[in-house]
Design an enzyme around this catalytic site. Structure first.
Site, mmCIF file in Angstrom:
data_model
loop_
_atom_site.group_PDB
_atom_site.id
_atom_site.type_symbol
_atom_site.label_atom_id
_atom_site.label_comp_id
_atom_site.label_asym_id
_atom_site.label_seq_id
_atom_site.Cartn_x
_atom_site.Cartn_y
_atom_site.Cartn_z
ATOM 1 N N ARG A 1 1.008 14.657 13.282
ATOM 2 C CA ARG A 1 1.464 14.478 11.917
ATOM 3 C C ARG A 1 1.554 15.773 11.104
ATOM 4 O O ARG A 1 0.861 15.949 10.092
ATOM 5 C CB ARG A 1 0.608 13.420 11.222
ATOM 6 C CG ARG A 1 0.573 12.131 12.030
ATOM 7 C CD ARG A 1 -0.136 11.023 11.347
ATOM 8 N NE ARG A 1 0.609 10.498 10.218
ATOM 9 C CZ ARG A 1 0.175 9.520 9.442
ATOM 10 N NH1 ARG A 1 -0.989 8.972 9.682
ATOM 11 N NH2 ARG A 1 0.890 9.077 8.449
ATOM 12 N N PRO A 2 2.432 16.691 11.551
ATOM 13 C CA PRO A 2 2.600 17.940 10.784
ATOM 14 C C PRO A 2 3.269 17.683 9.431
ATOM 15 O O PRO A 2 3.783 16.594 9.190
ATOM 16 C CB PRO A 2 3.508 18.773 11.688
ATOM 17 C CG PRO A 2 4.265 17.776 12.503
ATOM 18 C CD PRO A 2 3.349 16.596 12.693
ATOM 19 N N CYS B 1 -4.436 12.819 13.354
ATOM 20 C CA CYS B 1 -5.189 11.574 13.222
ATOM 21 C C CYS B 1 -5.000 10.745 14.484
ATOM 22 O O CYS B 1 -4.359 11.195 15.438
ATOM 23 C CB CYS B 1 -4.805 10.809 11.961
ATOM 24 S SG CYS B 1 -3.267 9.936 12.078
ATOM 25 N N LYS C 1 0.841 -1.214 0.000
ATOM 26 C CA LYS C 1 0.000 0.000 0.000
ATOM 27 C C LYS C 1 0.871 1.258 0.000
ATOM 28 O O LYS C 1 0.659 2.162 -0.785
ATOM 29 C CB LYS C 1 -0.894 0.006 1.244
ATOM 30 C CG LYS C 1 -1.519 1.368 1.543
ATOM 31 C CD LYS C 1 -2.434 1.363 2.747
ATOM 32 C CE LYS C 1 -1.765 1.583 4.077
ATOM 33 N NZ LYS C 1 -1.428 2.991 4.396
#
Ligand code: EPZ
Length: 429
Positions: free
Chosen positions: A133-134, A128, A34
């Site tokens: 998660r910048p 999330c 993925k």
């Protein structure tokens, strides 16, 4: 989008019912990765010519990527595991929130579109379930290459008079930032160097794809990547590498539930840290022609791990590993060094009888001889996979809710496990 293949049908409120305690036996085929397929599909935005990508897994994040490409102007045709991405109309340079909010990797359209058209607008993905998660490292990279960035109404807006090939040094080897900068550099004339680049196998695969469409990428998979860009890139055919995280998850499942399974297509070179830890815990893992084999050996010995960028222990296998260690014959620690909040599965494992204490980024596990079935919930792809591992090993029936998270990253996991002898059913809640 034209779909000639089987597409996984899933419903938002599906759950898995798993009756644990059965040994797993047989052969499972590992799908394409993925996390390699996503950036490669997005990199088709770098050319108007046709790209054919093979060995693409049939997953929710992948179909979200098709929608994103179509929204931007591509035509996507899916036939089984083969995806053809063609020119339909001049590309748009705005990725809308309705898609970005479903899949953070949408931010990867920034590099190719900025390099080709001099401007791009992408909704900011937001945090999330595993952390903030910048995307500051992506933006700093583009700024070094001569772009200006600003945030406007929830979107990041990037503009440039023309990107310049430069030396970009990442302060942390971010996978996404490395990929975004590689794609931008591929369409920028001159030589770009990325120092302290991410070394994941998915980066190497993207490098091979970019070379296939006319850039010259060397060093991908190492700390320094050199990209010689070209003003015009062309179409190509590319086969996606096998999914090392899917492989790692099945290794943990067999080790925890017990059994003897061959993983066809698995690449042991991509999983050295995990394989070393599993061997220490007692599992027997061997390379066989065309794949790997795992034979379980009873209750695992305690083995502590810390997640690290590749080639360290992968954060994406941390949850399945924790589920496996929940059964160890002693005390093991798991330290999460990549994401600040990736222990949501620990609380669910407690419901199954595990003994885990979380303190900051460290989980201390006192192994128990047995887990028992319970009603639990997946909070992200890999946390969900960890819960499946625990459920397969547990006595009694476990109901895993919010299976839509798991469907983002595992192709027909219930079919694969059933073929190996597990009792697992998808039910609607
Ligand atoms: C990729 O995410 C994967 N996703 C993740 O897999 C994987 O967990 C992660 O790499 C680490 O291996 C895809 O490939 C689509 P990062 P990415 O940028 O690119 C911080 C899964 O389950 N950071 O290497 O987002 C960040 O907050 C998914 O399949 C910054 O601070 O990972 C995190 O703490 C989940 N600033 C750390 O670096 C930035 O600009 C690693 O992030 C970028 C990242």
């Amino acid at each position: 989008m034209v779909e000639n293949g089987r597409i996984q049908k899933a419903f938002p409120m599906d759950a898995f019912l798993i009756q644990g305690g059965r040994r797993l036996k047989g052969t499972a085929v590992i799908n394409g990765s993925k996390n390699a397929a996503l950036p490669i599909l997005i990199a088709t935005l770098l050319t108007d010519e046709t790209c054919t990508i093979t060995n693409v897994p049939d997953l929710r994040d992948i179909s979200t990527t098709y929608r994103l490409l179509e929204e931007l102007g591509k035509k996507v045709t899916v036939t089984g595991k083969t995806v053809k991405v063609e020119y339909r109309r001049k590309l748009k340079t705005k990725a809308p929130y309705k898609i970005v909010k479903q899949m953070r990797a949408s931010i990867l359209v920034a590099g190719p579109l900025l390099a080709r058209f001099g401007n791009v607008r992408v909704s900011l993905p937001g945090g999330c379930a595993i952390g903030m998660r910048p995307i500051d490292l992506h933006l700093k990279g583009f700024e070094t290459m001569g772009a200006q960035s600003r945030t406007e109404q929830g979107d990041v807006v990037l503009a440039t008079e023309g990107l310049l090939a430069k030396r970009v040094r990442l302060t942390f080897p971010s996978v996404g930032a490395t990929e975004n900068i590689m794609m931008a550099a591929a369409a920028t004339s001159g030589t770009t160097i990325i120092d302290n680049a991410a070394r994941e196998p998915e980066i190497e695969d993207l490098g091979n794809f970019l070379t296939g469409i006319g850039a010259v990428v060397t060093g991908a998979g190492g700390k320094r990547i050199k990209i010689i860009g070209a003003a015009k890139l062309h179409g190509s055919r590319h086969r996606v590498i096998p999914d090392r995280i899917e492989t790692g998850t099945y290794l943990c499942a067999v080790a925890a539930a017990g059994g003897d399974v061959k993983l066809k297509g698995a690449e042991p070179k991509h999983l050295e840290a995990l394989v070393a830890a599993m061997k220490k815990a007692g599992a027997k893992i061997s390379k066989i022609p065309g794949g790997m084999r795992i034979v379980s050996s009873g209750r695992p010995k305690p083995v502590s791990i810390l997640t690290k960028p590749h080639p360290g222990f992968p954060t994406d296998v941390q949850a399945p590993w924790m589920a496996y260690m929940a059964l160890c014959s002693g005390k093991a620690r798991v330290r999460e060094e990549i994401f600040e909040n990736r222990f949501m599965h620990a609380a669910e494992l407690l419901r199954m009888g595990a003994s885990i204490v979380v303190d900051g980024n460290t989980a201390t596990i006192r192994g128990v001889p047995d887990l028992s079935g319970a009603e639990i919930m997946a909070s992200d792809i890999r946390a969900g996979a960890g819960l499946i591992v625990a459920a397969l090993a547990a006595h009694g029936t476990t109901k895993v809710g919010r299976v839509y998270h798991i469907d983002r990253g595992y192709e027909r996991i219930e079919y694969v496990l059933r073929r190996l002898g597990a009792k697992i059913l998808r039910v609607k809640e």
